[in-house]
Design a protein around this motif. Structure first.
Motif, mmCIF file in Angstrom:
data_model
loop_
_atom_site.group_PDB
_atom_site.id
_atom_site.type_symbol
_atom_site.label_atom_id
_atom_site.label_comp_id
_atom_site.label_asym_id
_atom_site.label_seq_id
_atom_site.Cartn_x
_atom_site.Cartn_y
_atom_site.Cartn_z
ATOM 1 N N ILE A 75 0.821 -1.207 0.000
ATOM 2 C CA ILE A 75 0.000 0.000 0.000
ATOM 3 C C ILE A 75 0.863 1.269 0.000
ATOM 4 C CG2 ILE A 75 -0.161 0.004 2.532
ATOM 5 C CD1 ILE A 75 -2.814 1.288 0.116
ATOM 6 N N ALA A 98 -14.840 -2.922 2.337
ATOM 7 C CA ALA A 98 -13.611 -3.620 1.938
ATOM 8 C C ALA A 98 -12.746 -3.954 3.138
ATOM 9 C CB ALA A 98 -12.804 -2.747 0.977
ATOM 10 N N ILE A 99 -12.355 -5.210 3.230
ATOM 11 C CA ILE A 99 -11.315 -5.585 4.179
ATOM 12 C C ILE A 99 -10.023 -5.536 3.394
ATOM 13 C CG2 ILE A 99 -10.312 -7.424 5.581
ATOM 14 C CD1 ILE A 99 -13.009 -8.393 6.262
ATOM 15 N N ARG A 116 -8.194 -16.630 5.748
ATOM 16 C CA ARG A 116 -8.808 -15.829 6.805
ATOM 17 C C ARG A 116 -9.960 -15.007 6.242
ATOM 18 N NH1 ARG A 116 -10.866 -13.345 10.208
ATOM 19 N NH2 ARG A 116 -10.036 -12.160 11.949
ATOM 20 N N ARG B 66 -13.180 -9.813 15.683
ATOM 21 C CA ARG B 66 -11.756 -9.717 15.347
ATOM 22 C C ARG B 66 -11.562 -8.879 14.088
ATOM 23 N NH1 ARG B 66 -7.664 -12.871 17.789
ATOM 24 N NH2 ARG B 66 -8.516 -13.330 19.827
ATOM 25 N N ILE B 67 -12.412 -7.895 13.981
ATOM 26 C CA ILE B 67 -12.287 -6.937 12.887
ATOM 27 C C ILE B 67 -12.263 -5.535 13.491
ATOM 28 C CG2 ILE B 67 -13.444 -5.938 10.889
ATOM 29 C CD1 ILE B 67 -13.768 -8.462 9.882
ATOM 30 N N PRO B 81 -0.832 5.966 3.847
ATOM 31 C CA PRO B 81 -0.453 4.584 3.542
ATOM 32 C C PRO B 81 0.485 3.940 4.570
ATOM 33 C CG PRO B 81 -0.590 5.820 1.521
ATOM 34 C CD PRO B 81 -0.756 6.812 2.639
ATOM 35 N N LEU B 84 -1.516 3.179 7.635
ATOM 36 C CA LEU B 84 -2.389 2.028 7.404
ATOM 37 C C LEU B 84 -1.597 0.726 7.420
ATOM 38 C CD1 LEU B 84 -5.108 0.810 6.715
ATOM 39 C CD2 LEU B 84 -4.703 1.346 4.314
ATOM 40 N N LEU B 85 -0.412 0.765 6.828
ATOM 41 C CA LEU B 85 0.427 -0.431 6.827
ATOM 42 C C LEU B 85 0.772 -0.846 8.259
ATOM 43 C CD1 LEU B 85 1.998 -2.509 5.167
ATOM 44 C CD2 LEU B 85 3.956 -0.946 5.213
ATOM 45 N N GLU B 88 -2.314 -2.319 9.903
ATOM 46 C CA GLU B 88 -2.707 -3.624 9.388
ATOM 47 C C GLU B 88 -1.740 -4.716 9.857
ATOM 48 O OE1 GLU B 88 -3.626 -6.828 6.800
ATOM 49 O OE2 GLU B 88 -1.928 -5.584 6.205
ATOM 50 N N ARG B 92 -2.899 -7.800 12.236
ATOM 51 C CA ARG B 92 -2.834 -9.163 11.714
ATOM 52 C C ARG B 92 -2.021 -10.070 12.628
ATOM 53 N NH1 ARG B 92 -0.843 -10.788 6.659
ATOM 54 N NH2 ARG B 92 -1.184 -8.682 5.870
ATOM 55 N N GLY B 95 -4.231 -11.629 14.796
ATOM 56 C CA GLY B 95 -5.399 -12.303 14.240
ATOM 57 C C GLY B 95 -6.557 -11.390 13.872
ATOM 58 N N TYR B 96 -6.305 -10.104 13.856
ATOM 59 C CA TYR B 96 -7.373 -9.168 13.502
ATOM 60 C C TYR B 96 -7.236 -8.722 12.052
ATOM 61 C CZ TYR B 96 -9.026 -8.595 18.296
ATOM 62 O OH TYR B 96 -9.577 -8.803 19.528
ATOM 63 N N LEU B 97 -8.360 -8.339 11.472
ATOM 64 C CA LEU B 97 -8.394 -7.818 10.122
ATOM 65 C C LEU B 97 -8.919 -6.381 10.175
ATOM 66 C CD1 LEU B 97 -7.468 -10.107 8.379
ATOM 67 C CD2 LEU B 97 -9.849 -10.767 8.053
ATOM 68 N N ALA B 98 -8.636 -5.604 9.142
ATOM 69 C CA ALA B 98 -9.081 -4.212 9.096
ATOM 70 C C ALA B 98 -10.049 -3.965 7.955
ATOM 71 C CB ALA B 98 -7.883 -3.281 8.943
ATOM 72 N N ILE B 99 -11.191 -3.383 8.279
ATOM 73 C CA ILE B 99 -12.067 -2.861 7.232
ATOM 74 C C ILE B 99 -11.677 -1.403 7.082
ATOM 75 C CG2 ILE B 99 -14.413 -2.227 6.588
ATOM 76 C CD1 ILE B 99 -15.456 -4.604 7.997
ATOM 77 N N VAL B 100 -11.322 -1.015 5.874
ATOM 78 C CA VAL B 100 -10.833 0.341 5.655
ATOM 79 C C VAL B 100 -11.870 1.158 4.902
ATOM 80 C CG1 VAL B 100 -9.052 1.733 4.548
ATOM 81 C CG2 VAL B 100 -8.463 -0.468 5.591
#
Lengths: 341, 341
Positions: A75, A98-99, A116, B66-67, B81, B84-85, B88, B92, B95-100
């Motif tokens: 990114i 969006a994830i 995942r 976990r989001i 960016p 965000l990196l 993220e 991760r 074990g978490y994910l990001a909705i952006v």
DNA sequence: CTGAAAGCGCTTACAG
DNA sequence: CTGAAAGCGCTTACAG
């Protein structure tokens, strides 16, 4: 403490109806099945209580999450933010979220992340990480997961892609140099396993082929990546192997910037000694010294198209695989000039 | 067609155990409740069938997705960016994910997106859109949603924040100019309703205060935004109001680039006539002409800290609100020099 | 250590 | 038009 969020049942109780009726009211598409008067009352109670549908529950029953997984290689590379913006805007317009995940080239890691994402019940995947022959994409298709690739494509024809028309881009670059009078033109190609590397190289060769130059006047050097460092190393080596080169076409602005570094290190000047053409037109390329002549790619448009395509693919899973190619344009600035005569 | 994904029951059937046993095996934390032999068999069947837990179902029962929702004002602005990196990667790892989601300054739009995110059952929110007094954040806190702000902060003390230490940053900038001999220094401030605008302005004034300059030798001009266009307009007007200015400290590299535009338009030179200090150290600021002296902010580190903080807040919802400030550093390049004597 | 059951909050046939 | 019921795929007390 955390006063639990209200559920359908809470709204139903407050409105004096069955919770299935509330469900029908909350969904605009089934709302007309309910009498206007009841709907109005339910809506009022829902908003009074601050009711917000629990997506985990609806995803569980409908098997639609309205979430798309977006996988990016980096990114931090300036080409991806506008692509991501285009994707996200396009998705949101249709109620999708969006994830976003950033993954390196490591295949294990990519598979881990995609699993995942699939566990999260994403409705589809937009991948900016495609290789020309990508096992990850094959696996997704084997599981019937809608996939669209952006920026790069997989060449097995299993997934739709949205890319820039690189053949046109390279023709624009080569013809520009030809018109300036260059007769020894080189291309620093990106990795062959990426469609951008491969197609731009083919586009370069095709453009040379179509010109009055013979093959000996064109030189292709493959670089291992699209970074500034790779660009510098590539030009240094290229000039050693093909010293008569007066102009170089790159596959990335970062590589072009690396070329500037190499030119400076050799005590040469751009464009007087070597003309350089970039690729992408990242932000601020008009501000660097010299301002970079480059091929502008419509990144935002690519993202927007990818959003549109993934939703279309989800709607009609059996529709055919599409290649969408957006036209790039040549932006002439000051890194290209006529060769020394 | 789409051969349905296997469920706990499918794995249970294949292993000859009850599905609740499979559930215990699939979760590493409860695995030891099951005999090693059974666990092994179940795991083998699960992998043979390609079992993948359905997160919608587990979210529904555990109330943990976990989001994390990440809300950005403009991913296209180069400061975001790397943030965000960092976010993220940090998420991760756990074990978490990001909705952006990308949203403008419009409050309605922000609320809409946040409600959508909450409906999605995100466990927390990282907001890069904070205003100093932000009703959106108040609303989140009222609903007990864990919130961390990045880059900007809300000053009501309701949400933890991760920001750069702008007071230090401005002191670095001002002291650098002072050391070069400047005696008429101006600041183009960002919007007062953003913490970055406010705190950098305060930091500028504090640094002047601490110096031997008197207040008449410092000038603050408030710009309406952080864009290149705003920067150009700001410097043009600033110079009209305070023509003795020899150096200007900005709150953003984009504004600094706008200053370059203004300086060029006036037929002046940077740094000979006006020294310019940027803020952020975006990529390629070493390549523009002149290379930009700027305050480097640790964007990636800020993102990483934000990820850590939001997870900590989720773990211990009643822990106190924290301000995390990362130290910036001065990067001296060629846009600053001694004033003409 | 393992099973049987309840329940998370929805959607959607099926009756009436 | 509205209600009652089943079921999506899990987790987790509760028994045994």
């Amino acid at each position: 403490m955390t006063n639990k969020n209200p559920t359908l049942s809470d709204v139903a109780r407050a409105s004096g109806v069955h919770f299935s009726t509330v469900s029908r009211v909350m969904n605009p598409e089934t709302r007309q099945k309910v009498s206007a008067e009841v709907a109005k009352r339910v809506l009022a109670e829902a908003s009074r209580l601050g009711y917000r549908p629990n997506r985990a529950a609806s995803t569980l029953v409908t098997r639609k999450s309205r979430i798309i997984g977006v996988v990016l290689p980096d990114i931090t590379n300036a080409v991806f933010p506008p692509i991501l913006l285009g994707i996200e805007e396009g998705l949101r317009k249709h109620g999708y979220l969006a994830i976003v995940a950033n993954v390196g080239a490591d295949e294990e890691e990519q598979l881990f992340v995609i699993n995942r994402l699939l566990g999260q019940q994403v409705d589809g995947l937009i991948l900016a990480t495609a290789r020309r022959d990508d096992p990850v994409i094959k696996l997704c298709k084997a599981q019937n997961v809608p996939v669209v690739t952006v920026n790069r494509s997989d060449e097995n024809g299993v997934a739709s892609c949205v890319v820039s028309d690189d053949v046109v881009g390279m023709r624009l670059a080569v013809n520009h140099l030809l018109a300036l009078g260059h007769r020894h033109i080189a291309h620093i190609a990106g990795p062959e396993n990426l469609s951008t590397g491969h197609v731009r190289r083919m586009g370069f060769l095709a453009a040379i082929e179509a010109s009055e130059l013979d093959a000996s006047q064109a030189f292709v050097f493959e670089s291992s990546g699209y970074s500034r460092e790779c660009g510098k190393a590539a030009l240094l080596e290229l000039l050693r192997q093909s010293p008569q080169t007066t102009a170089v076409v790159t596959g990335s602005d970062l590589v072009a910037i690396g070329c500037y570094d190499a030119i400076r290190e050799l005590g040469l000047n751009c464009p007087q000694d070597i003309s350089v053409v970039g690729h992408n037109d990242m932000p601020y390329m008009d501000l660097i010294r010299p301002p970079l002549t480059t091929i502008r790619i419509r990144h935002h448009g690519i993202g927007a198209e990818a959003a549109r395509l993934i939703l279309q693919t989800i709607d009609a899973p059996d529709s055919s695989v599409l290649d969408v190619r957006l036209k790039p344009e040549l932006v002439v600035r000051e890194s290209t000039a006529a060769p020394r005569s």
